[in-house]
Design an enzyme around this catalytic site. Structure first.
Site, mmCIF file in Angstrom:
data_model
loop_
_atom_site.group_PDB
_atom_site.id
_atom_site.type_symbol
_atom_site.label_atom_id
_atom_site.label_comp_id
_atom_site.label_asym_id
_atom_site.label_seq_id
_atom_site.Cartn_x
_atom_site.Cartn_y
_atom_site.Cartn_z
ATOM 1 N N SER A 1 -8.874 10.134 10.907
ATOM 2 C CA SER A 1 -8.248 8.796 10.151
ATOM 3 C C SER A 1 -7.089 9.151 9.478
ATOM 4 O O SER A 1 -5.910 8.522 9.295
ATOM 5 C CB SER A 1 -9.386 8.641 9.000
ATOM 6 N N LEU A 2 -6.902 10.306 8.916
ATOM 7 C CA LEU A 2 -5.470 10.840 8.481
ATOM 8 C C LEU A 2 -4.619 10.761 9.540
ATOM 9 O O LEU A 2 -3.400 10.330 9.497
ATOM 10 C CB LEU A 2 -5.453 12.235 7.717
ATOM 11 N N TRP B 1 1.643 -3.371 -9.050
ATOM 12 C CA TRP B 1 1.600 -5.087 -8.643
ATOM 13 C C TRP B 1 0.346 -5.383 -7.614
ATOM 14 O O TRP B 1 0.441 -4.278 -6.708
ATOM 15 C CB TRP B 1 2.942 -5.519 -7.974
ATOM 16 N N PHE C 1 -14.216 20.906 13.221
ATOM 17 C CA PHE C 1 -14.443 19.541 12.340
ATOM 18 C C PHE C 1 -14.386 18.161 13.536
ATOM 19 O O PHE C 1 -13.816 18.406 14.272
ATOM 20 C CB PHE C 1 -13.275 19.347 11.453
ATOM 21 N N HIS D 1 -18.697 5.828 3.462
ATOM 22 C CA HIS D 1 -17.559 6.754 3.419
ATOM 23 C C HIS D 1 -16.030 6.003 4.193
ATOM 24 O O HIS D 1 -15.022 6.069 3.547
ATOM 25 C CB HIS D 1 -17.764 7.818 4.315
ATOM 26 N N ARG E 1 -16.050 6.835 13.511
ATOM 27 C CA ARG E 1 -14.957 7.754 13.463
ATOM 28 C C ARG E 1 -15.295 9.024 13.428
ATOM 29 O O ARG E 1 -16.020 9.519 12.501
ATOM 30 C CB ARG E 1 -14.106 7.305 12.224
ATOM 31 N N ALA F 1 -0.610 5.675 5.210
ATOM 32 C CA ALA F 1 -0.286 4.607 6.202
ATOM 33 C C ALA F 1 0.909 3.977 5.733
ATOM 34 O O ALA F 1 2.009 3.669 6.387
ATOM 35 C CB ALA F 1 -1.209 3.766 6.690
ATOM 36 N N ARG G 1 -21.038 12.393 12.550
ATOM 37 C CA ARG G 1 -21.852 12.029 11.221
ATOM 38 C C ARG G 1 -22.735 10.822 11.176
ATOM 39 O O ARG G 1 -23.621 11.277 10.656
ATOM 40 C CB ARG G 1 -20.365 11.304 10.506
ATOM 41 N N HIS H 1 -20.799 9.009 5.342
ATOM 42 C CA HIS H 1 -20.967 10.375 5.425
ATOM 43 C C HIS H 1 -22.107 11.185 4.870
ATOM 44 O O HIS H 1 -22.607 10.696 3.909
ATOM 45 C CB HIS H 1 -19.739 10.926 4.505
ATOM 46 N N LEU I 1 -17.419 13.108 -2.254
ATOM 47 C CA LEU I 1 -17.440 13.811 -1.014
ATOM 48 C C LEU I 1 -17.600 15.404 -0.894
ATOM 49 O O LEU I 1 -16.609 15.924 -1.723
ATOM 50 C CB LEU I 1 -16.346 13.403 -0.145
ATOM 51 N N GLY J 1 -14.386 12.784 12.229
ATOM 52 C CA GLY J 1 -13.596 13.538 10.900
ATOM 53 C C GLY J 1 -12.313 13.972 11.367
ATOM 54 O O GLY J 1 -11.976 14.596 12.402
ATOM 55 N N GLU K 1 -16.882 17.716 5.314
ATOM 56 C CA GLU K 1 -17.205 18.030 6.474
ATOM 57 C C GLU K 1 -16.901 19.543 6.923
ATOM 58 O O GLU K 1 -17.765 20.205 7.512
ATOM 59 C CB GLU K 1 -16.957 17.170 7.787
ATOM 60 N N GLN L 1 -19.065 3.611 8.164
ATOM 61 C CA GLN L 1 -19.296 4.965 8.153
ATOM 62 C C GLN L 1 -20.175 5.529 7.023
ATOM 63 O O GLN L 1 -19.482 5.316 5.770
ATOM 64 C CB GLN L 1 -18.224 5.903 8.571
ATOM 65 N N SER M 1 -3.164 7.142 -4.656
ATOM 66 C CA SER M 1 -3.962 6.460 -3.537
ATOM 67 C C SER M 1 -5.123 7.031 -3.138
ATOM 68 O O SER M 1 -4.884 8.433 -3.082
ATOM 69 C CB SER M 1 -2.935 6.090 -2.291
ATOM 70 N N GLY N 1 0.786 -1.071 0.044
ATOM 71 C CA GLY N 1 0.047 0.005 0.089
ATOM 72 C C GLY N 1 0.852 1.158 0.070
ATOM 73 O O GLY N 1 1.650 1.449 0.792
ATOM 74 N N GLY N 2 0.565 2.164 -1.020
ATOM 75 C CA GLY N 2 1.304 3.469 -1.090
ATOM 76 C C GLY N 2 0.574 4.482 -0.634
ATOM 77 O O GLY N 2 0.853 5.838 -1.030
HETATM 78 C C1 LIG Z 1 -12.897 11.384 -0.322
HETATM 79 C C2 LIG Z 1 -12.652 11.017 0.955
HETATM 80 C C3 LIG Z 1 -12.201 12.132 1.718
HETATM 81 C C4 LIG Z 1 -11.508 11.694 2.984
HETATM 82 N N1 LIG Z 1 -11.303 13.066 3.880
HETATM 83 C C5 LIG Z 1 -10.620 12.796 5.149
HETATM 84 C C6 LIG Z 1 -10.243 13.826 5.941
HETATM 85 O O1 LIG Z 1 -10.436 15.025 5.642
HETATM 86 N N2 LIG Z 1 -9.793 13.750 7.099
HETATM 87 C C7 LIG Z 1 -9.505 12.223 7.622
HETATM 88 O O2 LIG Z 1 -9.100 12.040 8.761
HETATM 89 N N3 LIG Z 1 -10.072 11.308 6.763
HETATM 90 C C8 LIG Z 1 -10.387 11.407 5.237
HETATM 91 N N4 LIG Z 1 -10.584 10.465 4.803
HETATM 92 C C9 LIG Z 1 -10.288 8.945 5.084
HETATM 93 C C10 LIG Z 1 -8.922 8.709 5.008
HETATM 94 O O3 LIG Z 1 -8.338 9.612 3.770
HETATM 95 C C11 LIG Z 1 -8.462 7.341 4.574
HETATM 96 O O4 LIG Z 1 -9.144 6.823 5.688
HETATM 97 C C12 LIG Z 1 -6.999 7.287 4.578
HETATM 98 O O5 LIG Z 1 -6.304 8.169 3.800
HETATM 99 C C13 LIG Z 1 -6.611 5.988 4.291
HETATM 100 O O6 LIG Z 1 -5.389 5.852 4.144
HETATM 101 P P1 LIG Z 1 -4.673 4.328 3.936
HETATM 102 O O7 LIG Z 1 -3.018 4.656 3.743
HETATM 103 O O8 LIG Z 1 -4.776 3.549 4.912
HETATM 104 O O9 LIG Z 1 -5.202 3.861 2.552
HETATM 105 P P2 LIG Z 1 -5.236 4.272 1.282
HETATM 106 O O10 LIG Z 1 -4.774 5.800 0.926
HETATM 107 O O11 LIG Z 1 -6.633 4.094 0.462
HETATM 108 O O12 LIG Z 1 -4.219 3.585 0.372
HETATM 109 C C14 LIG Z 1 -4.190 2.265 0.004
HETATM 110 C C15 LIG Z 1 -3.019 1.529 -0.925
HETATM 111 O O13 LIG Z 1 -3.207 0.494 -0.800
HETATM 112 C C16 LIG Z 1 -2.744 -0.087 -2.198
HETATM 113 N N5 LIG Z 1 -3.392 -1.588 -2.307
HETATM 114 C C17 LIG Z 1 -4.604 -1.679 -2.029
HETATM 115 N N6 LIG Z 1 -4.909 -3.188 -2.319
HETATM 116 C C18 LIG Z 1 -3.861 -3.742 -2.811
HETATM 117 C C19 LIG Z 1 -3.482 -5.000 -3.129
HETATM 118 N N7 LIG Z 1 -4.366 -6.039 -3.233
HETATM 119 N N8 LIG Z 1 -2.321 -5.029 -3.746
HETATM 120 C C20 LIG Z 1 -1.524 -3.977 -3.770
HETATM 121 N N9 LIG Z 1 -1.678 -2.629 -3.374
HETATM 122 C C21 LIG Z 1 -2.962 -2.442 -2.862
HETATM 123 C C22 LIG Z 1 -3.404 1.026 -3.099
HETATM 124 O O14 LIG Z 1 -2.395 1.092 -4.240
HETATM 125 C C23 LIG Z 1 -2.874 2.230 -2.199
HETATM 126 O O15 LIG Z 1 -1.678 2.721 -2.410
HETATM 127 C C24 LIG Z 1 -11.438 10.598 3.589
HETATM 128 C C25 LIG Z 1 -11.626 9.558 2.768
HETATM 129 C C26 LIG Z 1 -12.273 10.043 1.406
HETATM 130 C C27 LIG Z 1 -12.732 8.434 0.513
#
Ligand SMILES: Cc1cc2nc3c(=O)[nH]c(=O)nc-3n(C[C@H](O)[C@H](O)[C@H](O)COP(=O)(O)OP(=O)(O)OC[C@H]3O[C@@H](n4cnc5c(N)ncnc54)[C@H](O)[C@@H]3O)c2cc1C
Length: 569
Positions: A384-385, A156, A118, A343, A379, A14, A278, A233, A243, A381, A246, A231, A40, A10-11
């Protein structure tokens, strides 16, 4: 120390933060991702990220402890309080680290990071970069990875973990570009694969958010935690369900029904009722719509017109652009048609507060794919970030520590080649299958079932129908035929492989929702409208049985300081 290094999958935020932590501890690390890192879903986050920085006069007496309390209360007391404390106390450190790395946060006049209301705090605690917070955070972390020379295995797709009976030894992945399969040895794997939003119709999530990382962990014998908590939204744009952050309401936006009333006053006794958590706002909107006070087509208005051109252009430019491009509406002059949309995935891979999976040594998870659990039933708002950067780092640190004590495992190579063979047969079978069913139609049906029967309001008959429907779709999946059978960029194949996981995840969500005979946070049962701490103040665990069905179990919630109180709104 064994020598295969650490594999981060995952890129998103996190994954990148985990990779930086591994690298900075001297470990060998690579990042496997099915899309280029900066595509992502993290990059779509708009509103902001919470930290008790006390930069705004109204938040002068804020503290990590108050942030922890708000998070626990917002979670409807289902969050594990030790993990929440870690998150809120680490928050200022991680934000200042991003600032030092050049993250262009919005600023107050005096140069300090700006904060806005928020995420249920009731005062400005959320740091932001206009309405493109995730975008700037993701680019900042990606720059730091490039600076360190961290290796990326781009495009990949992870298909499976390779494990011995004792521990994880690597993974098997498919090249989206060529269709080749590859075994990647690893001493530890950190899953940062994001949420499963696209199991649902009407989701704010990117198409890539399929939850396959959770599905892969589940198939490896690891339980998923609290999957029934989804959740919704309150404000997604009608039509595309993009989206509308908020932050729109944080900046002072109103919600109005078709009579023009600010109906949230009828639901919560807060000074700024649009800023209630929410789950409450989403239910209020659905209620207005079912009571006939919404507009035809099932929506209400998010009204920003009173904020004025200057505030909208400076604080919400991305929202204005999305409205103009996708709905032909200028929010400076017109209200925005919105409805609740799926959401966020509160549930996920069950991991401890150090991000290690207690059931499978060598497996770690962070971000939306994990259930640590800091969000409990709902969660806030901006949390999650925050979770991604706090627990991404912790996952990386923990994995490095684990690998330091690891010896050579002679059975690792065998486990890897067996898994590679197994996945090779799985892909070949799917490519050559000549069944009657179309995977796209199954996907569409699944989305309909989930939004209609496992949505904002739930009850026993609908959940039973949903389960039945999902099981029918699972059997239809066994009879699919792909429309394209080539190897190069075969998204038909990639998405069908993920659909298999989506169907299993959907079953854990519906089954968990059926069993949990109470209402808590994002899970609202009309037939059990009260929270029931005697019976249900516990986490749900879903295990995958040999025959592919889900079995439910539970575990206690970690309560350190705050005993559950009734909701005051
Ligand atoms: C529109 C929107 C707005 C948001 N706004 C906010 C906000 O303002 N504040 C807040 O706190 N949260 C917000 N969130 C929630 C927050 O953005 C996400 O929960 C968080 O960014 C998730 O990060 P992550 O690194 O866990 O996953 P992601 O950023 O979703 O990254 C997942 C990664 O996994 C990789 N991956 C997935 N499956 C596979 C696989 N099988 N093989 C290889 N790679 C794979 C993908 O390529 C990607 O790079 C928002 C979410 C959305 C949808």
């Amino acid at each position: 120390m064994a020598s295969s290094g650490i594999l981060v999958v995952g890129g998103g935020l996190a994954g990148l933060r985990a990779a930086i932590a591994c690298h900075d501890q001297g470990a060998s690390v690579r990042v496997l991702t099915k899309v280029y890192a900066i595509r992502s879903h993290s990059g779509a986050a708009q509103g902001g990220v919470n930290a008790a920085l006390r930069n705004h006069p109204e938040g002068a007496d804020d503290s990590p402890e108050r942030h922890a309390f708000d998070t626990i209360k917002g979670s409807d007391y289902l969050a594990d309080q030790d993990a929440v404390q870690t998150m809120t106390h680490e928050a200022p450190l991680r934000i200042r680290e991003l600032e030092a790395w050049g993250c262009p946060f919005s600023r107050f006049e005096d140069g300090r990071i700006a904060q806005r209301p928020f995420g249920g705090a009731g005062f400005p605690r959320t740091c932001y970069a206009t309405d493109r917070t995730g975008h700037v955070m993701l680019h900042t972390l990606y720059e730091q990875c490039v600076k360190r020379g961290i290796e990326f295995v781009n495009e990949w797709q992870l298909l499976a973990l390779a494990r011995t009976p004792e521990r994880v030894v690597g993974a098997v992945a498919l090249s989206r570009l060529t269709g080749a399969l590859r075994a990647l040895p690893a001493d530890a794997v950190i899953l940062c694969t994001g949420g499963y939003g696209r199991i649902y119709g009407r989701s704010t999530n990117a198409i890539i958010n399929t939850g396959s990382g959770m599905g892969i962990a589940y198939r490896s014998g690891v339980p998923l935690e609290d999957m029934e908590f989804v959740q919704f939204h309150p404000t997604s744009l009608v039509g595309t369900n993009l989206l509308m952050t908020e932050g729109c309401r944080g900046e002072g936006g109103y919600l109005r029904n078709k009579r023009g009333d600010r109906f949230m006053y009828d639901y919560v006794g807060m000074e700024r009722p649009e800023l209630a958590p929410r789950d409450i706002v989403a239910r209020a909107i659905e209620h207005e719509i079912t009571e006939g006070r919404g507009f035809d087509g099932g929506y209400v208005h998010l009204d920003l017109t009173h904020l004025g051109e200057e505030q909208i252009k400076s604080r919400l430019p991305g929202i204005r652009e999305l409205c103009l491009q996708f709905a032909g509406i200028d929010p400076i002059k017109q209200p925005i048609p919105i409805q609740p949309g799926q959401h966020y995935s509160m549930g996920g891979i069950d991991v401890d507060p150090d991000c290690s999976c207690p059931y499978l040594p060598g497996l770690y998870a962070a971000g939306e794919a994990a259930c640590i659990s800091v969000h409990g039933a709902n969660r806030l708002g901006g949390n999650s970030l925050l979770e991604t950067i706090v627990f991404g780092k912790i996952a990386g640190d923990s994995a490095v520590e684990y690998c330091a004590g690891l010896g050579h495992d002679p059975s690792a190579l065998r486990a890897l080649t067996d898994e590679l063979d197994w996945q090779g047969r799985r892909v070949d079978n799917m490519l050559s299958a000549s069944g009657e069913q179309n995977a796209g139609r199954i996907r569409l049906h699944l989305k309909q079932i989930m939004i209609e029967k496992v949505g904002v309001f739930r009850d026993e008959p609908a959940l039973k129908e949903a389960l039945l429907g999902i099981r029918v779709l699972r059997s239809r999946f066994n009879d699919i035929r792909l429309t394209y059978r080539g190897l190069k960029y075969n998204l038909d194949l990639c998405r069908a492989l993920e659909l298999e996981h989506k169907l299993e995840l959907a079953e854990t969500i519906a089954l968990g929702a059926l069993h949990r005979a109470e209402s808590r946070g994002g899970h609202h049962r009309v037939d059990y409208p009260e929270r029931d701490d005697d019976q249900w103040l516990r986490h749900t665990l879903a295990w995958r049985e040999e025959d592919g069905s889900a079995r439910l179990d539970s575990k206690p919630v970690t309560i350190t300081r705050y005993q559950p109180e009734a909701r005051t709104y």
